[in-house]
Design an enzyme around this catalytic site. Sequence first.
Site, PDB file in Angstrom:
ATOM      1  N   ASP B 111       0.878  -1.164   0.000  1.00 19.88           N
ATOM      2  CA  ASP B 111       0.000   0.000   0.000  1.00 19.88           C
ATOM      3  C   ASP B 111       0.921   1.221   0.000  1.00 19.88           C
ATOM      4  O   ASP B 111       1.560   1.509   1.007  1.00 19.88           O
ATOM      5  CB  ASP B 111      -0.899  -0.003   1.240  1.00 19.88           C
ATOM      6  CG  ASP B 111      -1.916   1.132   1.230  1.00 19.88           C
ATOM      7  OD1 ASP B 111      -2.677   1.247   2.203  1.00 19.88           O
ATOM      8  OD2 ASP B 111      -1.953   1.906   0.243  1.00 19.88           O
ATOM      9  N   THR B 142      -1.982  -1.109  -3.898  1.00 18.21           N
ATOM     10  CA  THR B 142      -3.320  -0.578  -3.587  1.00 18.21           C
ATOM     11  C   THR B 142      -3.297   0.936  -3.390  1.00 18.21           C
ATOM     12  O   THR B 142      -3.601   1.446  -2.299  1.00 18.21           O
ATOM     13  CB  THR B 142      -3.888  -1.248  -2.312  1.00 18.21           C
ATOM     14  OG1 THR B 142      -3.018  -0.962  -1.197  1.00 18.21           O
ATOM     15  CG2 THR B 142      -4.019  -2.751  -2.470  1.00 18.21           C
ATOM     16  N   PHE B 146      -5.034   9.592  -5.927  1.00 19.93           N
ATOM     17  CA  PHE B 146      -3.937  10.561  -5.797  1.00 19.93           C
ATOM     18  C   PHE B 146      -2.583   9.871  -5.884  1.00 19.93           C
ATOM     19  O   PHE B 146      -1.659  10.325  -6.569  1.00 19.93           O
ATOM     20  CB  PHE B 146      -4.094  11.303  -4.461  1.00 19.93           C
ATOM     21  CG  PHE B 146      -2.961  12.239  -4.139  1.00 19.93           C
ATOM     22  CD1 PHE B 146      -2.153  12.019  -3.027  1.00 19.93           C
ATOM     23  CD2 PHE B 146      -2.702  13.348  -4.940  1.00 19.93           C
ATOM     24  CE1 PHE B 146      -1.114  12.891  -2.719  1.00 19.93           C
ATOM     25  CE2 PHE B 146      -1.663  14.223  -4.642  1.00 19.93           C
ATOM     26  CZ  PHE B 146      -0.866  13.990  -3.527  1.00 19.93           C
ATOM     27  N   GLY B 228      -7.605   1.422   4.986  1.00 16.06           N
ATOM     28  CA  GLY B 228      -6.656   1.080   3.919  1.00 16.06           C
ATOM     29  C   GLY B 228      -5.803  -0.122   4.291  1.00 16.06           C
ATOM     30  O   GLY B 228      -5.500  -0.978   3.454  1.00 16.06           O
ATOM     31  N   ASP B 229      -5.420  -0.179   5.573  1.00 13.08           N
ATOM     32  CA  ASP B 229      -4.601  -1.308   6.043  1.00 13.08           C
ATOM     33  C   ASP B 229      -5.415  -2.604   6.017  1.00 13.08           C
ATOM     34  O   ASP B 229      -4.907  -3.664   5.645  1.00 13.08           O
ATOM     35  CB  ASP B 229      -4.115  -1.031   7.477  1.00 13.08           C
ATOM     36  CG  ASP B 229      -3.370   0.285   7.573  1.00 13.08           C
ATOM     37  OD1 ASP B 229      -3.473   0.970   8.610  1.00 13.08           O
ATOM     38  OD2 ASP B 229      -2.675   0.654   6.599  1.00 13.08           O
TER      39      ASP B 229
END
Lengths: 309, 305
Positions: B111, B142, B146, B228-229
């Site tokens: 990520d 991932t 942006f 997100g994690d």
Amino acid sequence: MHEMECRVLSIQSHVVRGYVGNKSASFPLQVLGFEVDSINSVQFSNHTGYSHWKGQVLTADELHVLYEGIKLNNVNHYDYVLTGYTRDTSFLEMVVDIVQELKRANPNLVYVCDPVLGDHGSMYVPQILHPVYKNKVVPVADIITPNQFEAELLTGKNISTEKDAVEVMDLLHQMGPDTVVITSSDLPSRLGDRFLVSLGSQRIVMPDGTRKTQRIRMEVPKVDAVFVGTGDLFAAMLLAWTHHFPTDLKMACEKTFSVMHHVIKRTISYAHKMAGPGRRPTPAQLELRMVQSKADIEDPAIVIEATVL
Amino acid sequence: MECRVLSVQSHVVRGYVGNKSACFPLQVLGFEVDSINSVQFSNHTGYGHWKGQVLNADELQVLYEGLRLNQLMQYDYILTGYSRDESFLQRVVDMIQELRNINPKLVYVCDPVMGDHGSMYVPEVLLPVYKEKVVPIAEILTPNQFEAELLTGRKITSEQDALEVMAALHDAGPHTVVITSSDLPSPRGPEYLVALGSQRTVCEDGSVKTQCVRMDVPREDAVFVGTGDLFAALLLAWTHTHPKDLKTACEKTVSTMHHVIKRTMAYARTVAVGRRPTAAELELRMIQSKADIEGPSIVVEAQLI
């Protein structure tokens, strides 16, 4: 569906690989629905039973800093505190300060303490920890899980019979904890020398105000291997099952010891398979099969029965 | 299942970000997770206060040495997320290359956390490290919109742009890219955001096939931390089970996210009656979501595009 809201603060070691300390305690507690906040007292590559280990330790000041962060956010509210293996006196004293403050915030807080001092007649932590446990830690603990050696050290009394064990557990009650489990002993088992004897004692206050002590005994199959992390798993599971059975130590212990049995059995089986016939498994091969034991952790089939004394 | 993940992420005493967000779901799904904690903080930095300690690159190296001395370097996956330290990130890259020498089939799930909504929230110096060193060795990436734009130097204003950006990312390294969120308009309306995925596989005859998917994901009216994690960890798990079926892997990942977030929102509303929930109250209801993590009912469908 009613969700359990129960938050544990666990202050134990972290290993990158394997299952000791917080690695051993957190997953099973989480799988049983407990919120686990974990302070890692060390971060090591692996436990110290391997040929090599490397990493960093947390100082008492750093522990305090982490606790301060929790406190500043007003989230220093816990139902349980859980501690295990420590080598540092000042760290242990800071833990006691934290437990006392958390008990002021929640008088119903239960402190589950594994007073790790040694085994088989010798200490494997610095001697100076002994008076700290005796005079400062055990008095604020509610549940303790000493082995026979630790129970003897803490009370200054030797155990050579079941009666001695009962007296030692009564002495421990007087020092603080209402629940004591002597996780293993040298007492001869009724089932022969392939079993060891564990004992438990719980002091409760009845609705009419009288005090009652329930004492139990368990014959636990011995295992022909050295496991690491099993004591940490035991204390975590005793926390969980005494939470569900707060006045029934027999049931709590049957669940706890049964879980241990399933995890250990699965681990031995795997270790022997990995090591091959006639070879001693390595520490890496003997790491607890924790993740694979999820179903047993969630709902252990009772395979060890406790006798009420 | 015998599958071992090395996850190098933050640890928070309380709450669910970094390793706290990634480990439990992976363990519940049967993965062995070895975790190196890059920091230990009391809680994530979205609270009023946070305190703790960080691991430096040398300390990371020491932990890695311990593993190496015991010959414990056999990993199937590496997972990394939020990092603020250039030398730390560089050391992670070195570690991964060494681990890949030991297991050439190692899959690095990355990520590339750099920022969102047009601005960076890590030091700018990390961008070239991600671009030149990290992304080229990643297999699964991932980024949000942006981050995908930053890494490729291209803007995304249409689905076609997104497909081209993902192709550019494939060229840079990863065979699997999921743009976890974007500003692209959803055909289902403003209450949805668009996520996209692309997976490039080499067939037995040597030809290259690319599967692209689009998902319309319900927006949430709250700021969550750690999602997100969780996403990257779940994508690791579901691409492991469905290595050549990005559509299914994404549906399971995004659906699990939806269940966890929905449960979290419901809880936050019950404890914060009539006011905005605090950061503490918005912590993901991770352990309460165990059943959804284990077997997510599919509530978001991915369209093949």
